[in-house]
Design a protein around this motif. Structure first.
Motif, short mmCIF file in Angstrom:
data_model
loop_
_atom_site.label_atom_id
_atom_site.label_comp_id
_atom_site.label_asym_id
_atom_site.label_seq_id
_atom_site.Cartn_x
_atom_site.Cartn_y
_atom_site.Cartn_z
N ALA A 90 -7.18 2.25 -13.31
CA ALA A 90 -8.48 1.78 -13.80
C ALA A 90 -9.01 0.70 -12.86
N PRO A 91 -10.32 0.46 -12.88
CA PRO A 91 -10.90 -0.51 -11.93
C PRO A 91 -10.28 -1.90 -12.02
N ASP A 92 -9.83 -2.29 -13.22
CA ASP A 92 -9.27 -3.63 -13.36
C ASP A 92 -7.76 -3.68 -13.09
N HIS A 93 -7.19 -2.53 -12.71
CA HIS A 93 -5.76 -2.48 -12.40
C HIS A 93 -5.61 -2.30 -10.89
N LYS A 94 -5.33 -3.38 -10.18
CA LYS A 94 -5.23 -3.32 -8.73
C LYS A 94 -3.82 -2.90 -8.30
N VAL A 95 -3.77 -2.30 -7.12
CA VAL A 95 -2.48 -1.93 -6.53
C VAL A 95 -1.89 -3.20 -5.90
N GLY A 96 -0.68 -3.56 -6.34
CA GLY A 96 -0.04 -4.79 -5.86
C GLY A 96 0.88 -4.57 -4.69
N SER A 97 1.41 -5.67 -4.19
CA SER A 97 2.30 -5.60 -3.01
C SER A 97 3.60 -4.88 -3.35
N GLN A 98 4.09 -4.97 -4.60
CA GLN A 98 5.32 -4.28 -4.96
C GLN A 98 5.16 -2.77 -4.86
N ASP A 99 3.96 -2.27 -5.23
CA ASP A 99 3.70 -0.83 -5.08
C ASP A 99 3.79 -0.44 -3.61
N LEU A 100 3.20 -1.25 -2.75
CA LEU A 100 3.24 -0.94 -1.31
C LEU A 100 4.66 -1.04 -0.75
N GLN A 101 5.45 -2.00 -1.24
CA GLN A 101 6.83 -2.15 -0.75
C GLN A 101 7.70 -0.95 -1.15
N ARG A 102 7.52 -0.48 -2.38
CA ARG A 102 8.30 0.69 -2.81
C ARG A 102 7.93 1.91 -1.97
N PHE A 103 6.62 2.07 -1.70
CA PHE A 103 6.20 3.21 -0.88
C PHE A 103 6.70 3.06 0.55
N GLY A 104 6.65 1.80 1.07
CA GLY A 104 7.13 1.59 2.43
C GLY A 104 8.62 1.84 2.58
N GLY A 105 9.38 1.72 1.50
CA GLY A 105 10.82 1.94 1.59
C GLY A 105 11.20 3.39 1.71
N THR A 106 10.29 4.33 1.44
CA THR A 106 10.65 5.75 1.50
C THR A 106 9.76 6.57 2.44
#
Length: 256
Positions: free
Chosen positions: A180-196
């Protein structure tokens, strides 16, 4: 003598015609009087029948009298209409200007019914469920030149939702975040994606696509690791064609 006789002959012919006319009028009047007398005599012997006949005859003559002027008007109108049709159907001389009636002010143009004007489509990815959103992103990749496009999202996807090969040959690994527009993608989401994305999926161009936006720490992490971030505004521009794909615009063809 022959020249003087001609006027006399003409005058005699006019007088004889007048006499014949008066004779006809007199005959009609006499016949009418005789018929009236006979009818009066007959009515005296049959008063009830005569009264009924008169009661039926008077309305008929009244209707005929009223209809005669109307009939004349209808005949005149019919003749006028026939004349107008004849004028409209008359052949137009070659080279003569043809008058086209102007459309009334404020009316919309008339379409021929063969061409349908469509409003520009603006996709709304929030109307899609997560699976449909992943399929839509895969369709965009295929539309803009990727090959071997596959949707691999689901349980155990290890962060990859769409995998493809970019036009320049790089392996593209996409993670889709339908937020949703008020739910931003955080750094933890990016870190999990970067790990794989590199170690597991062999990404050469990792991409995170979201319908919302990214937090500042997430953008800093993505910039440091080389992850391409596509937020909602960039996604809409990509889908509408006003923005480029994550792998950039298509390379110009090489000159032979």
């Amino acid at each position: 003598m022959a020249e003087g006789a001609a006027p006399a002959t003409a005058g005699g012919g006019g007088l004889s015609g007048l006499v014949v006319a008066f004779a006809l009028i007199g005959s009609v009047c006499c016949a009418g009087v005789l018929l009236f007398v006979r009818f009066a005599h007959w009515a005296g012997t049959r008063p009830y029948t005569a009264g009924l006949l008169i009661a039926l005859t008077v309305p008929v003559f009244y209707v005929l009298g009223r209809a005669m002027p109307r009939g004349r008007e209808l005949r005149r109108a019919a003749r006028a209409g026939m004349a107008a049709v004849d004028r409209d159907l008359a052949p137009v001389p070659a080279g003569a200007p043809v008058e086209v009636p102007a459309a009334p002010f404020g009316t919309e143009p008339v379409h021929d019914g063969l061409t349908v004007e469509l409003a520009p489509q603006r996709p709304d990815f929030m109307d899609l469920d997560p699976d449909a959103f992943e399929a839509a992103v895969a369709a965009l990749c295929e539309r803009d030149g990727c090959r071997d496009v596959s949707v691999v999202g689901g349980a155990g996807d290890l962060g990859a939702d769409v995998i493809a090969v970019a036009p320049d040959g790089r392996r593209v690994v996409v993670q889709c975040k339908r937020y949703a527009p008020d739910h931003k993608v955080g750094s933890q989401d990016l870190q999990r994606f970067g790990g794989t994305c590199w170690s597991v999926h062999g990404a050469q161009l990792p991409v995170v696509v979201t319908t919302s936006s990214f937090t500042a720490p997430a953008q800093e992490y993505a910039a440091g690791c080389g992850i391409h971030c596509v937020d909602g505004a960039v996604l809409r521009a990509w889908a509408e064609g006003s923005g480029s794909a994550p792998w950039g615009p298509a390379a110009p063809p090489e000159s032979v």
